[in-house]
Design a protein around this motif. Structure first.
Motif, PDB file in Angstrom:
ATOM      1  N   ASP A  15       0.809  -1.217   0.000  1.00 35.39           N
ATOM      2  CA  ASP A  15       0.000   0.000   0.000  1.00 35.39           C
ATOM      3  C   ASP A  15       0.846   1.272   0.000  1.00 35.39           C
ATOM      4  O   ASP A  15       0.574   2.208  -0.760  1.00 35.39           O
ATOM      5  CB  ASP A  15      -0.995   0.001   1.171  1.00 35.39           C
ATOM      6  CG  ASP A  15      -0.330  -0.307   2.500  1.00 35.39           C
ATOM      7  OD1 ASP A  15       0.887  -0.552   2.516  1.00 35.39           O
ATOM      8  OD2 ASP A  15      -1.041  -0.288   3.524  1.00 35.39           O
ATOM      9  N   PHE A  16       1.916   1.293   0.820  1.00 36.67           N
ATOM     10  CA  PHE A  16       2.753   2.493   0.872  1.00 36.67           C
ATOM     11  C   PHE A  16       3.573   2.656  -0.403  1.00 36.67           C
ATOM     12  O   PHE A  16       3.834   3.786  -0.846  1.00 36.67           O
ATOM     13  CB  PHE A  16       3.674   2.454   2.096  1.00 36.67           C
ATOM     14  CG  PHE A  16       2.954   2.687   3.391  1.00 36.67           C
ATOM     15  CD1 PHE A  16       2.415   3.932   3.689  1.00 36.67           C
ATOM     16  CD2 PHE A  16       2.798   1.659   4.306  1.00 36.67           C
ATOM     17  CE1 PHE A  16       1.743   4.145   4.883  1.00 36.67           C
ATOM     18  CE2 PHE A  16       2.125   1.864   5.492  1.00 36.67           C
ATOM     19  CZ  PHE A  16       1.590   3.113   5.786  1.00 36.67           C
ATOM     20  N   VAL A  17       3.999   1.551  -1.000  1.00 37.53           N
ATOM     21  CA  VAL A  17       4.743   1.626  -2.259  1.00 37.53           C
ATOM     22  C   VAL A  17       3.863   2.222  -3.347  1.00 37.53           C
ATOM     23  O   VAL A  17       4.276   3.123  -4.104  1.00 37.53           O
ATOM     24  CB  VAL A  17       5.238   0.225  -2.680  1.00 37.53           C
ATOM     25  CG1 VAL A  17       5.924   0.288  -4.048  1.00 37.53           C
ATOM     26  CG2 VAL A  17       6.182  -0.346  -1.635  1.00 37.53           C
ATOM     27  N   ILE A  18       2.624   1.738  -3.424  1.00 40.41           N
ATOM     28  CA  ILE A  18       1.687   2.260  -4.420  1.00 40.41           C
ATOM     29  C   ILE A  18       1.397   3.733  -4.162  1.00 40.41           C
ATOM     30  O   ILE A  18       1.327   4.552  -5.083  1.00 40.41           O
ATOM     31  CB  ILE A  18       0.383   1.437  -4.413  1.00 40.41           C
ATOM     32  CG1 ILE A  18       0.663   0.008  -4.869  1.00 40.41           C
ATOM     33  CG2 ILE A  18      -0.671   2.072  -5.306  1.00 40.41           C
ATOM     34  CD1 ILE A  18      -0.519  -0.930  -4.759  1.00 40.41           C
ATOM     35  N   ALA A  19       1.253   4.093  -2.880  1.00 35.66           N
ATOM     36  CA  ALA A  19       0.979   5.485  -2.528  1.00 35.66           C
ATOM     37  C   ALA A  19       2.113   6.399  -2.968  1.00 35.66           C
ATOM     38  O   ALA A  19       1.878   7.497  -3.508  1.00 35.66           O
ATOM     39  CB  ALA A  19       0.756   5.608  -1.021  1.00 35.66           C
ATOM     40  N   ILE A  20       3.354   5.969  -2.777  1.00 39.78           N
ATOM     41  CA  ILE A  20       4.506   6.772  -3.191  1.00 39.78           C
ATOM     42  C   ILE A  20       4.543   6.923  -4.706  1.00 39.78           C
ATOM     43  O   ILE A  20       4.763   8.023  -5.234  1.00 39.78           O
ATOM     44  CB  ILE A  20       5.817   6.133  -2.677  1.00 39.78           C
ATOM     45  CG1 ILE A  20       5.898   6.266  -1.153  1.00 39.78           C
ATOM     46  CG2 ILE A  20       7.031   6.802  -3.328  1.00 39.78           C
ATOM     47  CD1 ILE A  20       7.060   5.515  -0.529  1.00 39.78           C
TER      48      ILE A  20
END
Length: 200
Positions: A15-20
């Motif tokens: 989720d955080f990778v996609i958000a970045i």
């Protein structure tokens, strides 16, 4: 992050990778659209530059029509899309305050970071003021808490409120957007002609 993680297509650790990645892409598009310039952003309020209206209307139409088609094809479960709860009165007041800030400062919170990324000094001052405002509001929140949570309507959409089916609403919004594109083109030409004539 959309239906991918809730549907188990990818793991929750992404989720955080996609958000970045989405954040980087969003910043790139803002800069490419000229949103790092306060003159371009404020121009919509003065009638000489409607790039903000065109870019955001285009993004809204693409996202809206895309979601409707994805739902129709069974590629997307609309029930798993997060809808921000509506608090009508505080949202209206917040929109007015942000609008004044947009006119005075020439930036919104997102575009101010785009301006900082390319070294705009006015964007730095705007962002410093933004964080000072956030800090002041957090300290004074107990005074505003009752108002902040007033006018709660829940997770509603315009189709819920109006009763208009989503596909008809998307069609109407697209027609309005195209009319706005056409109308603002003439406003821009008229205002820029006057600015050139009077050397503003």
């Amino acid at each position: 992050m959309g239906p991918l993680i809730p549907n188990g297509i990818i793991g929750g650790g992404w989720d955080f990778v996609i958000a970045i990645l989405i954040g980087v892409a969003f910043g790139f598009i803002l800069e490419a659209s000229g949103f790092s310039s306060s003159r371009n952003l404020a121009g919509v309020f003065y009638g000489y530059n409607f790039v903000v209206l065109r870019v955001f209307f285009t993004a809204l139409i693409v996202a809206m029509v895309g979601i409707i088609y994805f739902d129709f094809l069974g590629w997307l479960d609309l029930s798993k899309i997060f809808i921000l709860p509506t608090f009508l009165t505080p949202m209206i007041v917040g929109g007015v305050i942000m609008g004044f800030g947009f006119i005075i400062g020439g930036y919104c919170p997102g575009t101010s970071f785009t301006g900082i990324a390319i070294g705009k000094l006015d964007a730095v001052f705007f962002t410093v003021g933004l964080y000072l405002g956030i800090f002041a509001f957090s300290l004074a929140y107990p005074l505003f808490e009752g108002f902040f949570t007033s006018g709660a309507l829940g997770n509603v959409t315009l189709t819920d409120v109006t009763g208009i089916p989503a596909h008809w609403f998307a069609l109407a919004f697209t027609v309005v957007a195209l009319a706005a594109f056409w109308g603002t083109m003439f406003i821009e030409k008229r205002v820029r002609k006057n600015m050139k004539q009077y050397k503003f």
